[in-house]
Design a protein around this motif. Structure first.
Motif, PDB file in Angstrom:
ATOM      1  N   SER A  88       0.847  -1.186   0.000  1.00  0.00           N
ATOM      2  CA  SER A  88       0.000   0.000   0.000  1.00  0.00           C
ATOM      3  C   SER A  88       0.885   1.238   0.000  1.00  0.00           C
ATOM      4  O   SER A  88       1.746   1.406   0.857  1.00  0.00           O
ATOM      5  N   LEU A  89       0.673   2.130  -0.951  1.00  0.00           N
ATOM      6  CA  LEU A  89       1.467   3.348  -1.065  1.00  0.00           C
ATOM      7  C   LEU A  89       0.731   4.577  -0.524  1.00  0.00           C
ATOM      8  O   LEU A  89       1.241   5.686  -0.609  1.00  0.00           O
ATOM      9  N   THR A  90      -0.447   4.376   0.058  1.00  0.00           N
ATOM     10  CA  THR A  90      -1.226   5.477   0.609  1.00  0.00           C
ATOM     11  C   THR A  90      -0.449   6.158   1.729  1.00  0.00           C
ATOM     12  O   THR A  90       0.023   5.489   2.648  1.00  0.00           O
ATOM     13  N   ASN A  91      -0.283   7.474   1.637  1.00  0.00           N
ATOM     14  CA  ASN A  91       0.441   8.279   2.623  1.00  0.00           C
ATOM     15  C   ASN A  91       1.888   7.826   2.817  1.00  0.00           C
ATOM     16  O   ASN A  91       2.434   7.930   3.909  1.00  0.00           O
ATOM     17  N   SER A  92       2.507   7.287   1.775  1.00  0.00           N
ATOM     18  CA  SER A  92       3.888   6.819   1.853  1.00  0.00           C
ATOM     19  C   SER A  92       4.803   7.702   1.023  1.00  0.00           C
ATOM     20  O   SER A  92       4.416   8.218  -0.020  1.00  0.00           O
ATOM     21  N   ASN A  93       6.035   7.864   1.488  1.00  0.00           N
ATOM     22  CA  ASN A  93       7.102   8.496   0.718  1.00  0.00           C
ATOM     23  C   ASN A  93       7.950   7.374   0.141  1.00  0.00           C
ATOM     24  O   ASN A  93       8.502   6.578   0.905  1.00  0.00           O
ATOM     25  N   VAL A  94       8.047   7.299  -1.181  1.00  0.00           N
ATOM     26  CA  VAL A  94       8.835   6.241  -1.819  1.00  0.00           C
ATOM     27  C   VAL A  94      10.152   6.839  -2.293  1.00  0.00           C
ATOM     28  O   VAL A  94      10.173   7.805  -3.046  1.00  0.00           O
ATOM     29  N   ILE A  95      11.243   6.250  -1.831  1.00  0.00           N
ATOM     30  CA  ILE A  95      12.585   6.700  -2.177  1.00  0.00           C
ATOM     31  C   ILE A  95      13.186   5.682  -3.135  1.00  0.00           C
ATOM     32  O   ILE A  95      13.099   4.476  -2.905  1.00  0.00           O
ATOM     33  N   ASP A  96      13.797   6.180  -4.215  1.00  0.00           N
ATOM     34  CA  ASP A  96      14.434   5.284  -5.180  1.00  0.00           C
ATOM     35  C   ASP A  96      15.692   5.936  -5.712  1.00  0.00           C
ATOM     36  O   ASP A  96      16.043   7.033  -5.318  1.00  0.00           O
ATOM     37  N   ASP A  97      16.378   5.240  -6.612  1.00  0.00           N
ATOM     38  CA  ASP A  97      17.550   5.837  -7.244  1.00  0.00           C
ATOM     39  C   ASP A  97      17.253   6.065  -8.731  1.00  0.00           C
ATOM     40  O   ASP A  97      16.150   5.816  -9.204  1.00  0.00           O
ATOM     41  N   SER A  98      18.238   6.543  -9.461  1.00  0.00           N
ATOM     42  CA  SER A  98      18.029   6.928 -10.859  1.00  0.00           C
ATOM     43  C   SER A  98      17.669   5.745 -11.768  1.00  0.00           C
ATOM     44  O   SER A  98      17.130   5.954 -12.850  1.00  0.00           O
ATOM     45  N   ALA A  99      17.909   4.522 -11.331  1.00  0.00           N
ATOM     46  CA  ALA A  99      17.554   3.351 -12.145  1.00  0.00           C
ATOM     47  C   ALA A  99      16.038   3.225 -12.311  1.00  0.00           C
ATOM     48  O   ALA A  99      15.564   2.548 -13.201  1.00  0.00           O
ATOM     49  N   TYR A 100      15.292   3.901 -11.463  1.00  0.00           N
ATOM     50  CA  TYR A 100      13.830   3.845 -11.517  1.00  0.00           C
ATOM     51  C   TYR A 100      13.231   5.099 -12.140  1.00  0.00           C
ATOM     52  O   TYR A 100      12.031   5.338 -11.989  1.00  0.00           O
ATOM     53  N   GLY A 101      14.013   5.893 -12.822  1.00  0.00           N
ATOM     54  CA  GLY A 101      13.514   7.115 -13.424  1.00  0.00           C
ATOM     55  C   GLY A 101      12.742   6.854 -14.699  1.00  0.00           C
ATOM     56  O   GLY A 101      13.298   6.650 -15.760  1.00  0.00           O
ATOM     57  N   SER A 102      11.423   6.814 -14.592  1.00  0.00           N
ATOM     58  CA  SER A 102      10.557   6.545 -15.739  1.00  0.00           C
ATOM     59  C   SER A 102       9.215   7.210 -15.522  1.00  0.00           C
ATOM     60  O   SER A 102       8.723   7.279 -14.393  1.00  0.00           O
ATOM     61  N   ALA A 103       8.593   7.651 -16.586  1.00  0.00           N
ATOM     62  CA  ALA A 103       7.260   8.259 -16.494  1.00  0.00           C
ATOM     63  C   ALA A 103       6.211   7.231 -16.072  1.00  0.00           C
ATOM     64  O   ALA A 103       5.196   7.581 -15.470  1.00  0.00           O
ATOM     65  N   ASP A 104       6.441   5.938 -16.362  1.00  0.00           N
ATOM     66  CA  ASP A 104       5.490   4.900 -16.009  1.00  0.00           C
ATOM     67  C   ASP A 104       5.359   4.708 -14.498  1.00  0.00           C
ATOM     68  O   ASP A 104       4.338   4.282 -14.000  1.00  0.00           O
ATOM     69  N   ILE A 105       6.412   5.022 -13.791  1.00  0.00           N
ATOM     70  CA  ILE A 105       6.408   4.822 -12.343  1.00  0.00           C
ATOM     71  C   ILE A 105       5.732   6.000 -11.692  1.00  0.00           C
ATOM     72  O   ILE A 105       4.987   5.951 -10.801  1.00  0.00           O
TER      73      ILE A 105
END
Length: 105
Positions: A88-105
């Motif tokens: 569940s991503l409700t009220n969550s801060n999702v941290i990622d790196d540049s490998a996940y840089g996409s408009a689909d995400i």
């Protein structure tokens, strides 16, 4: 073990989440099916090294909430949406790196 994993996830703190992956290498003798002589489906051979990836999402304490195994040559962005859908991503801060840089995400 699976039951414990599911119970821990029910009690997890979803305020801060981190998604990432790691490549795992195995020596070629560890990847052979000794009975049939085949190659493990979750490994990719590149210059004599067999690799797999573990894609995971963890909470702010580093506790794994979900993980998925893939061939070592699969780009992180290709599995990111599937991994993120598992929590569940409700009220969550999702941290990622540049490998996940996409408009689909």
């Amino acid at each position: 073990m699976k039951t414990s994993f599911i119970e821990f996830n029910k009690q997890a703190n979803y305020e801060n989440l981190n998604i990432d992956s790691i490549v795992v290498s195995a020596h070629q003798t560890q990847c052979r099916n000794k009975k049939r002589g085949g190659v493990n489906e979750l490994t990719h051979q590149d210059v004599g090294v067999h690799t797999s990836k573990i894609h995971t999402i963890v909470n702010g304490l580093g506790n794994s909430l979900y993980f998925k195994l893939s061939d070592g040559q699969v780009a992180d962005v290709n599995l990111a949406v599937d991994v993120l859908k598992q929590v569940s991503l409700t009220n969550s801060n999702v941290i990622d790196d540049s490998a996940y840089g996409s408009a689909d995400i």
